[in-house]
Design an enzyme around this catalytic site. Structure first.
Site, mmCIF file in Angstrom:
data_model
loop_
_atom_site.group_PDB
_atom_site.id
_atom_site.type_symbol
_atom_site.label_atom_id
_atom_site.label_comp_id
_atom_site.label_asym_id
_atom_site.label_seq_id
_atom_site.Cartn_x
_atom_site.Cartn_y
_atom_site.Cartn_z
ATOM 1 N N ALA A 191 6.099 5.052 11.295
ATOM 2 C CA ALA A 191 5.669 5.504 12.616
ATOM 3 C C ALA A 191 4.158 5.606 12.650
ATOM 4 O O ALA A 191 3.516 5.816 11.621
ATOM 5 C CB ALA A 191 6.288 6.868 12.913
ATOM 6 N N GLY B 32 9.335 4.977 8.820
ATOM 7 C CA GLY B 32 9.953 4.191 9.881
ATOM 8 C C GLY B 32 10.016 2.711 9.537
ATOM 9 O O GLY B 32 10.879 1.992 10.047
ATOM 10 N N GLU C 273 13.060 2.410 7.580
ATOM 11 C CA GLU C 273 14.172 2.670 8.497
ATOM 12 C C GLU C 273 14.437 1.453 9.381
ATOM 13 O O GLU C 273 15.589 1.114 9.672
ATOM 14 C CB GLU C 273 13.879 3.916 9.341
ATOM 15 C CG GLU C 273 13.884 5.181 8.505
ATOM 16 C CD GLU C 273 13.479 6.409 9.297
ATOM 17 O OE1 GLU C 273 12.350 6.414 9.819
ATOM 18 O OE2 GLU C 273 14.285 7.345 9.391
ATOM 19 N N GLU D 168 8.150 10.731 4.590
ATOM 20 C CA GLU D 168 7.970 11.679 5.703
ATOM 21 C C GLU D 168 7.817 13.118 5.243
ATOM 22 O O GLU D 168 7.078 13.899 5.835
ATOM 23 C CB GLU D 168 9.164 11.586 6.672
ATOM 24 C CG GLU D 168 9.148 10.363 7.559
ATOM 25 C CD GLU D 168 9.795 9.136 6.936
ATOM 26 O OE1 GLU D 168 9.959 9.111 5.695
ATOM 27 O OE2 GLU D 168 10.141 8.210 7.696
HETATM 28 N N1 CAA Z 1 0.141 5.740 11.134
HETATM 29 C C1 CAA Z 1 -1.130 5.650 11.559
HETATM 30 N N2 CAA Z 1 -2.145 5.258 10.766
HETATM 31 C C2 CAA Z 1 -1.864 4.949 9.492
HETATM 32 C C3 CAA Z 1 -0.557 5.033 8.981
HETATM 33 C C4 CAA Z 1 0.476 5.441 9.864
HETATM 34 N N3 CAA Z 1 1.742 5.511 9.469
HETATM 35 N N4 CAA Z 1 -0.588 4.675 7.684
HETATM 36 C C5 CAA Z 1 -1.850 4.361 7.389
HETATM 37 N N5 CAA Z 1 -2.631 4.538 8.480
HETATM 38 C C6 CAA Z 1 -4.062 4.261 8.571
HETATM 39 C C7 CAA Z 1 -4.903 5.165 7.679
HETATM 40 O O1 CAA Z 1 -5.219 6.381 8.311
HETATM 41 C C8 CAA Z 1 -6.115 4.311 7.409
HETATM 42 O O2 CAA Z 1 -6.938 4.399 8.532
HETATM 43 P P1 CAA Z 1 -8.543 4.293 8.394
HETATM 44 O O3 CAA Z 1 -8.794 2.966 7.749
HETATM 45 O O4 CAA Z 1 -9.012 4.418 9.785
HETATM 46 O O5 CAA Z 1 -8.926 5.463 7.532
HETATM 47 C C9 CAA Z 1 -5.550 2.901 7.380
HETATM 48 O O6 CAA Z 1 -4.280 2.962 8.065
HETATM 49 C C10 CAA Z 1 -5.311 2.351 5.991
HETATM 50 O O7 CAA Z 1 -4.574 3.311 5.248
HETATM 51 P P2 CAA Z 1 -4.942 3.667 3.725
HETATM 52 O O8 CAA Z 1 -6.400 3.898 3.594
HETATM 53 O O9 CAA Z 1 -4.021 4.753 3.304
HETATM 54 O O10 CAA Z 1 -4.588 2.272 3.011
HETATM 55 P P3 CAA Z 1 -3.871 1.986 1.621
HETATM 56 O O11 CAA Z 1 -3.782 0.522 1.526
HETATM 57 O O12 CAA Z 1 -4.529 2.790 0.546
HETATM 58 O O13 CAA Z 1 -2.377 2.565 1.772
HETATM 59 C C11 CAA Z 1 -0.236 2.920 2.781
HETATM 60 C C12 CAA Z 1 -1.486 2.009 2.666
HETATM 61 C C13 CAA Z 1 0.496 2.988 1.458
HETATM 62 C C14 CAA Z 1 0.641 2.343 3.851
HETATM 63 C C15 CAA Z 1 -0.714 4.353 3.176
HETATM 64 O O14 CAA Z 1 -1.571 4.264 4.282
HETATM 65 C C16 CAA Z 1 0.388 5.307 3.536
HETATM 66 O O15 CAA Z 1 1.007 5.892 2.676
HETATM 67 N N6 CAA Z 1 0.600 5.505 4.864
HETATM 68 C C17 CAA Z 1 1.507 6.517 5.372
HETATM 69 C C18 CAA Z 1 2.927 6.102 5.255
HETATM 70 C C19 CAA Z 1 3.825 7.159 5.871
HETATM 71 O O16 CAA Z 1 3.696 8.342 5.604
HETATM 72 N N7 CAA Z 1 4.757 6.699 6.705
HETATM 73 C C20 CAA Z 1 5.685 7.560 7.329
HETATM 74 C C21 CAA Z 1 5.247 7.769 8.743
HETATM 75 S S1 CAA Z 1 6.262 8.944 9.533
HETATM 76 C C22 CAA Z 1 7.601 8.081 10.040
HETATM 77 O O17 CAA Z 1 7.737 6.912 9.824
HETATM 78 C C23 CAA Z 1 8.558 8.961 10.787
HETATM 79 C C24 CAA Z 1 9.832 8.307 11.166
HETATM 80 O O18 CAA Z 1 10.856 8.640 10.627
HETATM 81 C C25 CAA Z 1 9.882 7.369 12.283
#
Ligand code: CAA
Length: 692
Positions: A66, A105, A108, A128
């Site tokens: 998400a 997500g 998912e 999450e």
């Molecule tokens: N939403 C919005 N922005 C996100 C994002 C997300 N899910 N994941 C990453 N970003 C953004 C970061 O804030 C970052 O932005 P900036 O460059 O502006 O700082 C950019 O994307 C790159 O992210 P990273 O610097 O973390 O890059 P990375 O290559 O080191 O890691 C990653 C990539 C492993 C995907 C890491 O970003 C990560 O763990 N992201 C979060 C994943 C997460 O928690 N997902 C669950 C979301 S909640 C959900 O999905 C609920 C549901 O049930 C529907």
């Protein structure tokens, strides 16, 4: 190729429709992306020539889940669940083709497809819980139907990433294909599926994996018990457990509703707001406004470490772990041998726990060049000193380093309090000097304070920040100040903790309140752990503090089984009568009439002065932003992430309340509590200090 919208494309390769998501940087599921996927699937379904659909992603990763920035805002249609319903209901097989990470997500979404193929470097997970929520798009219901309740509990409550190999072993990925050819291989897989004529497999219909856990609440009870310490204070893990239990006990649709209700509650919680804030704060910390991301950095191929003690050894391990050779210098052979033996022991302990192979232990040890001569640091690209905390000693070392280090080498001090500018001033190249302050245990704690001196060159700061990331640290750029950000604030708490025990509380009262607040331990338990005699000698003892009195009677902390607390052979602490007597005696000697002190007062007097000091740090420009201060506390001192950090916590209490309390304490306890100008102003303007 048809562009469905700006971020989704649909094309057809023979009888296979291929949907490509392309929303940099991580294909987070924004409203536009969700709408595009649903529309593309519908079009592919309507296309009679398409017999199967491959869902693939452009860029560095499949999908990071998400779009976290959308949380807390009014939801936009279509929801992810609605998109999943379109996919799951497709009368032709939908195959997710996964590279990079499929998280939250994103996984998912893949779980609502009929098949998942991935490259070996891919990873997946439901992180999450780390954002204070649970997988809210059927993740808690679909995952157990593939991997079983126990695996699902582990994955969902830890949020850990799973490798492609493990995912394939669990049946989560149907096939692993060669690296670099994912799209074509996924198309080939789709053709095989069509040729096999296999009936469509919907994850929601599977039962075999969850059936063994049905009617067995003890599985869930045991899991709770086993993880009680890890989950302490957090709301999300319990909700995750309940949702998985529902997956086992309830029909799919009911389980989905149950999951949704839990999700709605969590997403609106203070804890989740704090954890989401921490996620972005950590990424923000890497950004320094006047040092652009593309600033060239210096190459660090060899590190020099001065000091093989607890700090020097721990710091060295970070570099060894990242494959960077380290020259470790000590003043005598015994200290050097002891330092190396400790590093080896730490690695061997990791090997015993199965976290490292013995081969890796030897590989890392082989990267060390032990030495008794500072001259051996001549070929190092970065030298870090971790010697005694005395300005004169540091100055002497840096004077020598100036004569030894090669041109362009970075010279860093691991000092936890001292003035970097003064240290730099003894060298002919202050631009190459900065602070790199690690936190104990240095091989474990994630924080690295990068202390930018007045003359530190921009590329030197950029190099230290990048190196921090390379060795798995969270680097935070801070200015020169006594104790920088973390220890400067800690001193405030320590002062009040000492005052509280003189005025009426006991060390265990203070520790209990802070532990219940969510910190790993309170200041007195921490002092016992560090050793009460740190920096103490009989000659310099004034006997005016409880700590000094304890040292005088050889109560040195955990290391000799007695300090503020008494310790048994298992290091279990109990309040000490001796300590109590010493404290009562000291209060009497100072003419203090002891009084009952409430838990609320203990909490406020320990935490509010920290917040106040944080505001002063911001005011003075010693931290770039409030969220950096919070990251320091989250990653260096075990501040509970569900409280966001001291500055975020101040906002959850209400800044006006914090200011009012400080003003009240200032009246009764003195100017230490005088609220910082920035705090007063921010409260008056009704703004949030954590957004400063
Ligand atoms: N939403 C919005 N922005 C996100 C994002 C997300 N899910 N994941 C990453 N970003 C953004 C970061 O804030 C970052 O932005 P900036 O460059 O502006 O700082 C950019 O994307 C790159 O992210 P990273 O610097 O973390 O890059 P990375 O290559 O080191 O890691 C990653 C990539 C492993 C995907 C890491 O970003 C990560 O763990 N992201 C979060 C994943 C997460 O928690 N997902 C669950 C979301 S909640 C959900 O999905 C609920 C549901 O049930 C529907």
């Amino acid at each position: 190729m048809t562009a469905i919208n700006d971020v989704v494309d649909l094309t057809r390769e023979g009888e296979i429709a291929v949907i490509t998501l392309d929303s940099p940087p991580v294909n987070a599921l924004s409203a536009q992306l969700r709408a595009g996927i649903a529309q593309a699937v519908e079009q592919a379904v309507a296309d009679d020539a398409a017999k199967a659909i491959v869902l693939t992603c452009a860029g560095r990763t499949f999908c990071a889940g998400a779009d976290i920035t959308e949380f807390g805002k009014p939801p936009k249609d279509p929801s992810l669940s609605a998109v999943q319903a379109v996919i799951e209901a497709a009368p032709k097989p939908v195959i997710a083709a996964i590279h990079g990470t499929a998280l939250g997500g994103g996984l998912e979404l893949a779980l609502s497809c009929h098949y998942r193929v991935a490259v070996p470097s891919a990873r997946c997970g439901l992180p999450e819980v780390k954002l204070g929520i649970l997988p809210g798009a059927g993740g808690t219901q679909r995952l157990p139907r593939i991997v079983g309740a126990e695996q699902a509990l582990e994955m969902i409550t830890s949020g850990a990433h799973v490798t492609a190999k493990d995912a394939a072993a669990m049946g989560l990925f149907d096939k692993l294909v060669a690296e670099g050819n994912l799209r074509e291989d996924a198309i080939a897989f789709a053709r095989e599926v069509i040729a096999s004529g296999a009936p469509l497999k919907k994850v929601r219909d599977l039962d075999e994996a969850i059936a063994p856990a049905r009617g067995k609440p003890e599985i869930f009870a045991e899991f709770r018990k086993k993880n009680a310490r890890k989950f302490r204070g957090f709301e999300a893990p319990e909700a995750c457990i309940q949702a998985v239990e529902a997956a086992v006990e309830k029909p799919f649709e009911e389980g989905l509703k149950f999951e949704r209700a839990l999700f709605e509650k969590l997403v609106a919680s203070e804890q989740s707001a704090a954890q989401r804030y921490a996620f972005f704060a950590e990424r923000e910390a890497a950004k320094i406004p006047d040092i652009p991301k593309d600033t060239p950095t210096r190459e660090i191929a060899r590190v020099g470490m001065i000091g093989a003690g607890t700090m020097g050894g721990g710091i060295s391990m970070n570099f060894l772990n990242a494959g960077i050779p380290v020259t470790i210098v000590e003043t005598n052979q015994d200290a050097l041998d002891r330092g190396l033996a400790t590093i080896r022991k730490n690695y061997e302990n990791s090997a015993k726990r199965g976290r490292l192979s013995m081969e890796d232990v030897e590989k890392r040890m082989a990267l060390i060049t032990p030495s008794l001569a500072l001259d051996d640091l001549a070929d190092c690209d970065l030298v870090i000193e971790a010697v005694f905390e005395l300005m004169e000693v540091k100055k002497e070392i840096f004077t020598k380093l100036d004569g030894i280090c090669k041109p362009g080498a970075i010279m860093a001090s691991n000092t936890s309090y001292l003035d970097i500018d003064k240290i730099a001033s003894v060298t002919s190249r202050p631009g190459d000097v900065l602070g790199m302050h690690f936190f104990s245990p240095a091989n474990v704690m994630r924080l690295l304070e990068v202390v930018r001196g007045e003359k530190t060159e921009k590329d030197v700061v950029a190099t230290a920040m990048a190196l921090g990331k390379r060795i798995g640290k969270v680097a935070v750029c801070v200015g020169v100040a006594h104790g920088f950000v973390g220890n400067r604030m800690l001193s405030e708490r320590q002062r009040e903790a000492n005052n509280l025990i003189m005025e009426g509380a006991m060390p265990w009262d203070v520790d209990r309140v802070l532990h219940d607040f969510g910190l790993p331990m309170g200041p007195f338990a921490m002092a016992d752990l560090a050793g009460l005699d740190l920096g103490w000698t009989p000659e310099n003892s004034t006997g005016e503090t409880a700590k000094e009195r304890l040292c005088e009677i050889d109560r040195r902390g955990q290391k000799n089984g007695k300090g503020f607390y008494d310790y048994d052979e298992n290091r279990k602490a109990t309040p000490s009568k001796v300590t109590e007597e010493i404290i009562l005696d000291l209060s009497r000697a100072k003419g203090i009439t002891r009084r009952a002190i409430s838990d609320q007062e203990i909490l406020e007097r320990c935490i509010y002065p920290m917040i106040n000091e944080g505001a002063k740090i911001l005011q003075e420009g010693k931290a770039l932003r409030a969220s950096d201060i919070d990251i320091v506390w989250l990653t260096g001192y075990g501040w509970p992430v569900y409280r966001g950090g001291p500055m975020f916590y101040a906002d959850t209490i209400g800044l006006d309340k914090v200011v009012a309390a400080l003003e009240t304490y200032a009246k009764s306890l003195g100017p230490d509590f005088e609220p910082a100008e920035l705090l007063v102003r921010t409260a008056k303007e009704g703004k949030r200090i954590s957004e400063m």
